[in-house]
Each structure stands twice: as C-alpha cells, then as structure tokens.
Design a protein around this motif. Structure first.
Motif, PDB file in Angstrom:
ATOM      1  N   VAL A  71      -8.517   3.436   2.418  1.00  0.00           N
ATOM      2  CA  VAL A  71      -8.065   2.048   2.534  1.00  0.00           C
ATOM      3  C   VAL A  71      -9.212   1.254   3.148  1.00  0.00           C
ATOM      4  O   VAL A  71      -9.561   1.450   4.304  1.00  0.00           O
ATOM      5  CB  VAL A  71      -6.813   1.934   3.426  1.00  0.00           C
ATOM      6  CG1 VAL A  71      -6.323   0.488   3.466  1.00  0.00           C
ATOM      7  CG2 VAL A  71      -5.717   2.856   2.925  1.00  0.00           C
ATOM      8  N   ASP A  72      -9.841   0.419   2.343  1.00  0.00           N
ATOM      9  CA  ASP A  72     -10.980  -0.367   2.822  1.00  0.00           C
ATOM     10  C   ASP A  72     -10.526  -1.777   3.159  1.00  0.00           C
ATOM     11  O   ASP A  72      -9.699  -2.353   2.462  1.00  0.00           O
ATOM     12  CB  ASP A  72     -12.066  -0.429   1.751  1.00  0.00           C
ATOM     13  CG  ASP A  72     -12.596   0.959   1.411  1.00  0.00           C
ATOM     14  OD1 ASP A  72     -12.628   1.792   2.326  1.00  0.00           O
ATOM     15  OD2 ASP A  72     -12.936   1.199   0.247  1.00  0.00           O
ATOM     16  N   ILE A  73     -11.101  -2.305   4.212  1.00  0.00           N
ATOM     17  CA  ILE A  73     -10.769  -3.666   4.642  1.00  0.00           C
ATOM     18  C   ILE A  73     -12.055  -4.484   4.686  1.00  0.00           C
ATOM     19  O   ILE A  73     -13.055  -4.045   5.244  1.00  0.00           O
ATOM     20  CB  ILE A  73     -10.139  -3.646   6.054  1.00  0.00           C
ATOM     21  CG1 ILE A  73      -8.755  -2.995   6.015  1.00  0.00           C
ATOM     22  CG2 ILE A  73     -10.068  -5.051   6.627  1.00  0.00           C
ATOM     23  CD1 ILE A  73      -7.665  -3.870   5.492  1.00  0.00           C
ATOM     24  N   THR A 110      -8.105   5.395   6.888  1.00  0.00           N
ATOM     25  CA  THR A 110      -8.372   4.023   7.314  1.00  0.00           C
ATOM     26  C   THR A 110      -9.556   4.003   8.274  1.00  0.00           C
ATOM     27  O   THR A 110      -9.913   5.033   8.857  1.00  0.00           O
ATOM     28  CB  THR A 110      -7.153   3.413   8.015  1.00  0.00           C
ATOM     29  OG1 THR A 110      -6.867   4.197   9.179  1.00  0.00           O
ATOM     30  CG2 THR A 110      -5.941   3.395   7.114  1.00  0.00           C
ATOM     31  N   GLU A 111     -10.125   2.801   8.431  1.00  0.00           N
ATOM     32  CA  GLU A 111     -11.260   2.694   9.339  1.00  0.00           C
ATOM     33  C   GLU A 111     -11.319   1.313   9.975  1.00  0.00           C
ATOM     34  O   GLU A 111     -12.358   0.820  10.334  1.00  0.00           O
ATOM     35  CB  GLU A 111     -12.559   2.960   8.566  1.00  0.00           C
ATOM     36  CG  GLU A 111     -13.692   3.394   9.455  1.00  0.00           C
ATOM     37  CD  GLU A 111     -14.877   3.911   8.639  1.00  0.00           C
ATOM     38  OE1 GLU A 111     -15.690   4.603   9.230  1.00  0.00           O
ATOM     39  OE2 GLU A 111     -14.972   3.615   7.446  1.00  0.00           O
ATOM     40  N   THR A 151       0.832  -1.204   0.000  1.00  0.00           N
ATOM     41  CA  THR A 151       0.000   0.000   0.000  1.00  0.00           C
ATOM     42  C   THR A 151       0.863   1.248   0.000  1.00  0.00           C
ATOM     43  O   THR A 151       0.644   2.174  -0.787  1.00  0.00           O
ATOM     44  CB  THR A 151      -0.922  -0.008   1.237  1.00  0.00           C
ATOM     45  OG1 THR A 151      -1.736  -1.172   1.189  1.00  0.00           O
ATOM     46  CG2 THR A 151      -1.804   1.222   1.257  1.00  0.00           C
ATOM     47  N   LEU A 152       1.860   1.269   0.869  1.00  0.00           N
ATOM     48  CA  LEU A 152       2.726   2.445   0.922  1.00  0.00           C
ATOM     49  C   LEU A 152       3.542   2.578  -0.368  1.00  0.00           C
ATOM     50  O   LEU A 152       3.813   3.678  -0.828  1.00  0.00           O
ATOM     51  CB  LEU A 152       3.653   2.370   2.134  1.00  0.00           C
ATOM     52  CG  LEU A 152       2.963   2.565   3.492  1.00  0.00           C
ATOM     53  CD1 LEU A 152       3.961   2.444   4.619  1.00  0.00           C
ATOM     54  CD2 LEU A 152       2.268   3.923   3.560  1.00  0.00           C
ATOM     55  N   ALA A 153       3.904   1.418  -0.939  1.00  0.00           N
ATOM     56  CA  ALA A 153       4.676   1.472  -2.171  1.00  0.00           C
ATOM     57  C   ALA A 153       3.859   2.096  -3.296  1.00  0.00           C
ATOM     58  O   ALA A 153       4.391   2.782  -4.169  1.00  0.00           O
ATOM     59  CB  ALA A 153       5.124   0.075  -2.560  1.00  0.00           C
ATOM     60  N   GLN A 154       2.560   1.848  -3.278  1.00  0.00           N
ATOM     61  CA  GLN A 154       1.718   2.349  -4.363  1.00  0.00           C
ATOM     62  C   GLN A 154       1.214   3.762  -4.108  1.00  0.00           C
ATOM     63  O   GLN A 154       0.632   4.384  -4.992  1.00  0.00           O
ATOM     64  CB  GLN A 154       0.525   1.407  -4.540  1.00  0.00           C
ATOM     65  CG  GLN A 154       0.944   0.057  -5.073  1.00  0.00           C
ATOM     66  CD  GLN A 154      -0.202  -0.939  -5.053  1.00  0.00           C
ATOM     67  OE1 GLN A 154      -1.037  -0.933  -5.931  1.00  0.00           O
ATOM     68  NE2 GLN A 154      -0.232  -1.778  -4.044  1.00  0.00           N
ATOM     69  N   ALA A 155       1.378   4.238  -2.894  1.00  0.00           N
ATOM     70  CA  ALA A 155       0.867   5.568  -2.576  1.00  0.00           C
ATOM     71  C   ALA A 155       1.711   6.637  -3.283  1.00  0.00           C
ATOM     72  O   ALA A 155       2.932   6.551  -3.306  1.00  0.00           O
ATOM     73  CB  ALA A 155       0.895   5.782  -1.064  1.00  0.00           C
ATOM     74  N   GLU A 156       1.025   7.605  -3.846  1.00  0.00           N
ATOM     75  CA  GLU A 156       1.752   8.703  -4.492  1.00  0.00           C
ATOM     76  C   GLU A 156       2.455   9.552  -3.432  1.00  0.00           C
ATOM     77  O   GLU A 156       2.110   9.496  -2.253  1.00  0.00           O
ATOM     78  CB  GLU A 156       0.762   9.579  -5.262  1.00  0.00           C
ATOM     79  CG  GLU A 156       0.056   8.862  -6.386  1.00  0.00           C
ATOM     80  CD  GLU A 156      -1.102   9.690  -6.893  1.00  0.00           C
ATOM     81  OE1 GLU A 156      -0.855  10.704  -7.559  1.00  0.00           O
ATOM     82  OE2 GLU A 156      -2.253   9.328  -6.604  1.00  0.00           O
ATOM     83  N   THR A 157       3.385  10.354  -3.881  1.00  0.00           N
ATOM     84  CA  THR A 157       4.127  11.214  -2.956  1.00  0.00           C
ATOM     85  C   THR A 157       3.165  12.125  -2.196  1.00  0.00           C
ATOM     86  O   THR A 157       2.290  12.750  -2.792  1.00  0.00           O
ATOM     87  CB  THR A 157       5.140  12.080  -3.742  1.00  0.00           C
ATOM     88  OG1 THR A 157       5.981  11.210  -4.464  1.00  0.00           O
ATOM     89  CG2 THR A 157       5.950  12.957  -2.798  1.00  0.00           C
TER      90      THR A 157
END
Lengths: 515, 206
Positions: free
Chosen positions: A493-495, A424-425, A412-418
């Motif tokens: 970020v959905d779980i 989150t929930e 997730t962090l790798a795909q997050a843009e700068t």
C-alpha cells in the motif's frame, strides 16, 4: 444605569460555560466523521483502533484516553471513531470551563460581583482561544491534547481552590487531593502534563504561604497524583491480553519504561542546531498572538502584569507552563511538534481573561463614564472578533468532509483478496487500515504489516501471534525466496502526498508476486 | 510592586510577543511520523519499494487484461503497431477529482501506437465498458495532466460505457457523500466489481 452583575461564586462558571457553549456547536459542526488523514488527526486511526481492541496505542500509551475510550466503546451508538471524536470535542469545550474557573480565582477584586459585560468579554476571550486553529483542530478529532488541557487546568483550578480556602482557614486538603488526582489523570492523558506539577506545587506552596497550610496540602496532593498515575497499570494489563495493536508490548519493566518514556521518539529531541532551534523558538513565541489574534495582545499584557502584581505565585506557575512547553516544542522535531505549545496558548488566554477583569476594574475606578464605555465597547469588540475569527478558521480546520481516510481503508480492504497481507509504510495507510480492520465488521482475514515497525521484536511477535504470518524474515524477502505462504496474497500500500488536503493523498495498492 | 513596574511588565510582554509574531518566519515542518523511521534494532529495514516485483505484477496484469478481444483487435493493426491496455495498480483517491470523489476502480491506460511509436487515434467504434452495480452514482474520468476530467458515459443497467476517442488513462469514480458511513456496503460492491473491464471494438483507425 446600574450594569447587572454576576455573583462572585458564579463568575468562573458563567465565563467558562458561556465560552464552552460558544465553541461546542462549532466543534460539533466541524467534527471529523471518523478517522482522518489531516495533520492534527493523523493518529486518530491508531488511537481508535487501540480502543477498538483494548490495546496499547503509540507511545506513551495514553492510558487515561484508553480507559475513557473503553467506556465510550461500551455505548452502542454509531461508529466508534465518531463517538471518540465527540468525546474529544466535549473535552475541548470542558477545558474552557476549567480555564474560566481558574481565571475567576486570579482576577483582581476576588470576592466581589462582576459586571455582566466583563463576564461576556471574558467569555469571548476564552471563545477566541477555543477558536484558535491549533486548539480547534485538536478538538474535533480523536487526539490526546484536549484531554490533557482539560485535566491540567482542572488540576490547577483545584489547587487554587485549596488555597483560596487557605486564606480564611487552614487550606482545603480535599481540593488539594482533587488537584493531585486530576493531575495524575492528565499525566495519563499526555506525559507533558507532568510539566504542570511544578506549577501545582508553586500554587500550593506559594499561594498558601500566608496561612502555612502547605504541608497539610502537599500530602493529599501527592497521594492523589500517585493514585491516578496508576492508570498506567492499564498498559501492561492490556498488553498481557495480547491485542493486535500493542505498541511496545509493555509486559516487562524494560518495555514498559520504553513505552511510557517514548524511547522510540527520543531521537527527535534535538537542539544541536542552535540557530534553527532559536528560530523555531522565536516563531513559537509569536504563536499566541497569531493563534489568539492581535486584539488580545493588550489584554494578555495587562493580565500578565496584573497577575505579577497581585498573584505572583500564579504568574510564576503559569509562566513556567508556558515557557517549559514552548521549550519542549522548540527542541522536539516531529510532524505535530507545534501542538506542544497548546498549554502556552491556554496561559495566554488565561492572562487575557485576567486582563479583561483588570481593565473592567480600572474603568470602574476611572468613573462612571469610562465604566459605561468599557462595559459597552470591550465585550462588543471581543465578541465581534470571536465571530469573525470563528467563521474564518472554520473553513480551514473543518474536518466535516474528511472522509477520505476511512474511504481509502474501506475500499482497500474491500478489494483485498481473502487472507491478504497489506504492507504499509506510512501513518496515513497504517492507521486507517488498522481501524477499518479491527473495528466491528472488519476484515478479520486480512493482516496489516507496517514495514517501519518490522524492526521491533515486539511487533514481529505480535504479528506472528495475531496475524499468523511467518516473521523470520521480512515478507518481501520471504516472497523473493519463494517461502511466502501462497494463501496470503501480498500487497503493498503506497501513499503519496500531493498537497495539504485530505483529498490530495494518492494511495495505491500494488500486488507483490514472486519475481 | 509599583504601578510603573506593572506597566513596564505589560509593555515588555507586548514588545516581546509582537516582535516574535511579526519578525519570526515559520520553521520548515519536520517530517517525522508517529511510527518511527529510525532503526533501533538490528533487523535490516525493508526497502521502501519493491520495484522488481511490482514491475512483474504490472506486466502480468497487462497480460491478463489483454484478453482475446484485445488480441483480436491487435491482429488488425498494421505491422509494427501495438495496442495495449494496462491496468495500473488498484487505487483509491486522487487530487483534482473533487473533495468527495473516490476512485473505485483500477486506472486503465489505453495506448495505441503505430510502427514508429507515435500515438494513433482510436476508432470511433472503440468502447470501454465498466461493469459495476451503482452506475447511477458513478462516472468515468480521464486523467489529463494532474487532474481527472469527466468523459461522456452511457449507462446501461449496471454498465458504464465510454468512447475512448483518445488514448489515455481512465477510471471509475463514485461520489462519496460527507456523511458516508464507514461500513456502507455500496462502495464495497463498486470497488469489487469495477475491476471487471470489457473492451469492445478496439480497431485500427480508418
């Protein structure tokens, strides 16, 4: 043929160390590789992230674990979350040693050597306790309960030591002080260890009654508790340094009390539905048998009766711990409320160890034939049960392959843009992301916002200072109003949980844009 | 305490514990998480989802990925037929894919419908190409019901090429070893680059 014996002073250590040596390899082989999603370890991400930043984890703050964690953080060896998991496993195994030492003080015929067969049987009983699913699953990933158990039973052992000296002299204030110090550390590991305080008092006051040293012992014990409860000073000190993980930001007396008293969880204490509470209590009452296996039940009963007869103060003290923790677990409603019965399981194990010694004594009194039969059959039966139980439970509790939470956070962090802001929930999203974000080499440009915590002033203040995002309104509302900063891409970020396995968690990254 | 009383205590313990162990059924698990759901302050709780923004984002991504190639193919379709390629939200781990298999790309859903809205077969010449650096350790899976099934893929350098003979949802997965280190850079590269999807030769069925 004479059965070899273990000298009186080494009985507890022999039982405890054998059991610890039995469970520790199992714990290490099934150890979680990092932070996890699985039930027992879902808070591991929060605790590890708090250690990583020297912060304050969720209430009640767990300062003892934080201080131990900071020591572990200073060891530059592998991933921090893995190091904390190893520490937890060591604490879990060490708690068996404490139980073994205490049980040796409560056995019949204290002061006499014990046959090796009885030592082996007693160690197998403690190993069965270490293999109980609830105990095992809390010993292989960063959690507070293994530490709480270690400190609670160490404190009671020290109290018993203080009194055992009292029977020949005036009691031992040094051991009483140690009992207080260790109990204080335990309260810093988890507040429910405070339920052990009446038990400790019962041991000191009732156990030492004959030689009247209780007053000499009470003062050092109280001083010890007061001294180490000071570990809670960690919370305001850490909070004042403004870490990004700062639950409750306990920098004022009100906020401090809110954190240490678990104010945000108080609504979960609910016994208004008497029928449901009674049903839950009945279920929990059966847990010692289900968790420790049926073969231990007769030993548990014999040990309980033996304690009631010989050391009524110990039966009272440990009975109080079992009943009070069962009661707390019955009226507290959360995902992991069953974990509060861990001390009750330990009591059952303790009584069962005493039961082993009682059975060995009865067999010895019944004659050589019975003695030899029990010496051969009892350890064999219990060791076989422990091996079978351990093999079976390992498959269910193992977290060795629980890599999904860390992988999720990493990907997730790798795909997050700068400069992304991730909304989150769910604990499963927030905690692993916190750890991946704040561990060394994390994405320092990314901010994680838990929507459930947004309602708290302290959380918005922390986000504003450490995340650099506007906090006047929730991010979605600022986005809808066109007031969200363009250089902070917003993602939800959905779980979705589709099963009980770590692999059954579906996580989704959803970009949020201005409508 | 007499021996009889001691025996009575033992029998009572056995009776109570075994009755509880045998009789009581497990209570339903409470759902409360560590972070509280209850509101203790006045700030309005944010909604649990933001559907309008999400819809908008999905639409925008669809348009972004309906690139020139796709548009050109769409022009060859009979009147009224439609061909879409929808990049669903970026993801991460799914049930049914295996304990250590991690989805490292968005899920790409290919739909092709005729004028009547019925699914139409894709041309055997249709290809989906996923570009990512560790093609050796990755595979393309197709969603079938709740499970992901592997589809044959050809590896050419950094490309994984599949023939989407059926419409559906496809994604790239990579095997995640149990001892995969948290800060391994390989997966990062996969995750970042797997989003580069090229669709070639999508055409009308013969």
């Amino acid at each position: 043929m004479q059965i070899p014996s273990v000298a009186n002073r080494y009985v507890g250590a022999a039982v405890g160390l054998t059991a610890a040596a039995g469970v520790l390899p199992a714990y290490l082989l099934t150890l979680a590789p990092g932070v996890v999603w699985s039930g027992a370890g879902i808070d591991s991400g929060d605790l590890a992230a708090a250690v990583a930043v020297g912060g304050v984890p969720h209430p009640t703050g767990y300062p003892t674990l934080m201080l131990l964690g900071l020591a572990v953080r200073a060891v530059p060896l592998g991933d921090l979350a893995l190091r904390l998991n190893v520490l937890t496993a060591l604490a879990g195994a060490a708690s068996l040693l404490a139980l073994g030492l205490l049980a040796a003080h409560l056995r019949p015929q204290v002061g006499t050597p014990v046959p090796v067969s009885a030592v082996a049987a007693a160690a197998a009983v403690l190993t069965l306790y270490g293999f109980a699913p609830l105990v095992w699953s809390n010993a292989i990933v960063t959690e507070v309960y293994a530490f709480a158990s270690l400190f609670l039973w160490s404190a009671l052992y020290a109290a018993a030591r203080a009194c055992s000296d009292a029977e020949t002299a005036k009691g031992n204030p040094r051991w009483a002080a140690v009992a207080g110090v260790v109990l204080g550390l335990g309260i810093g590991a988890h507040v429910t260890v405070a339920l052990g305080a009446p038990a400790l008092a019962a041991i000191l006051f009732s156990g030492c009654r004959r030689s009247r040293p209780a007053r000499r012992l009470a003062a050092p014990a109280l001083a010890g508790v007061a001294t180490t409860c000071a570990v809670y000073v960690y919370l305001p000190v850490a909070a004042a340094l403004d870490p990004p993980i700062n639950w409750g930001a306990p920098t004022t007396p009100e906020r401090f009390w809110s954190v240490v008293s678990g104010e945000i969880y108080r609504s979960r204490l609910d016994a208004s539905d008497l029928g449901a509470t009674a049903a839950k209590a009945a279920w929990l009452l059966g847990e010692p048998v289900r968790q420790l296996t049926w073969p231990l039940l007769p030993l548990l009963a014999i040990g309980g009766a033996s304690l009631t007869r010989r050391f009524s103060w110990a039966a009272l003290a440990t009975g109080w711990i079992a009943i009070s923790t069962l009661a707390v677990s019955a009226v507290y409603n959360s995902r992991d409320d069953e974990v509060f019965i861990l001390p009750a399981l330990a009591v059952a194990a303790l009584w069962s160890v005493v039961g082993v010694h009682e059975v060995a004594r009865l067999a010895q009194a019944a004659g050589a034939g019975a003695h030899r039969l029990v010496a051969a059959a009892l350890p064999l039966l219990l060791i076989a049960t422990a091996v079978i139980r351990g093999t079976d439970v390992a498959r269910h509790v193992s977290m060795r392959d629980a890599t999904h939470a860390a992988a999720f956070a990493h990907a997730t962090l790798a795909q997050a843009e700068t400069g992304s802001v991730l909304l989150t929930e769910d604990d499963r999203a927030t905690f692993p992301l916190w750890y991946a974000r704040y561990a060394p080499r994390g994405r320092t440009d990314v901010t994680i916002v838990d929507r459930r915590l947004w309602q708290f002033d302290w959380y918005r203040e922390t986000l504003k200072r450490t995340g650099g995002i506007p906090t006047d309104l929730p991010p979605e509302r600022l986005l809808a109003a066109g007031a969200w900063p363009e250089d902070r891409p917003l993602w939800a970020v959905d779980i979705e949980v589709r099963g009980s396995r770590s692999a059954d968690v579906l996580a989704t990254l959803r970009p949020l844009v201005t409508p | 305490m007499s021996r009889w009383l001691t025996a009575g205590v033992a029998v009572a313990i056995i009776t109570v514990l075994s009755a509880a162990a045998l009789w009581a059924s497990a209570p339903p698990a409470a759902r409360a998480q560590t972070a509280p759901d209850v509101r203790l302050r006045e700030t309005p709780a944010p909604r649990s989802h933001t559907a309008p923004a999400a819809e908008s984002a999905a639409t925008r991504m669809t348009l972004q990925l309906s690139n020139a190639t796709l548009q050109a193919n769409r022009e060859t379709l009979p009147d009224g037929a439609d061909l879409t390629l929808l990049a669903q939200p970026t993801y991460v781990a799914l049930p049914g894919a295996g304990p250590n298999l991690l989805r490292v790309s968005p899920a790409f859903t290919v739909t092709a419908r005729d004028a009547g809205g019925r699914d139409i077969e894709l041309s055997p010449a249709a290809r989906m190409t996923f570009i990512q650096p560790n093609a050796e350790g990755a595979s393309v899976l197709r969603l079938e019901g709740d499970s992901w099934r592997a589809v044959p893929a050809v590896r050419l350098g950094h490309a994984l090429i599949v023939q989407p003979t059926r419409t559906g949802t496809y994604a790239v997965f990579a095997e995640l070893p149990p001892d995969w280190p948290l800060h391994d850079d390989l997966l990062t590269a996969v995750a970042l680059n797997a989003a580069r999807l090229v669709v070639d030769d999508l055409a009308t069925p013969p």
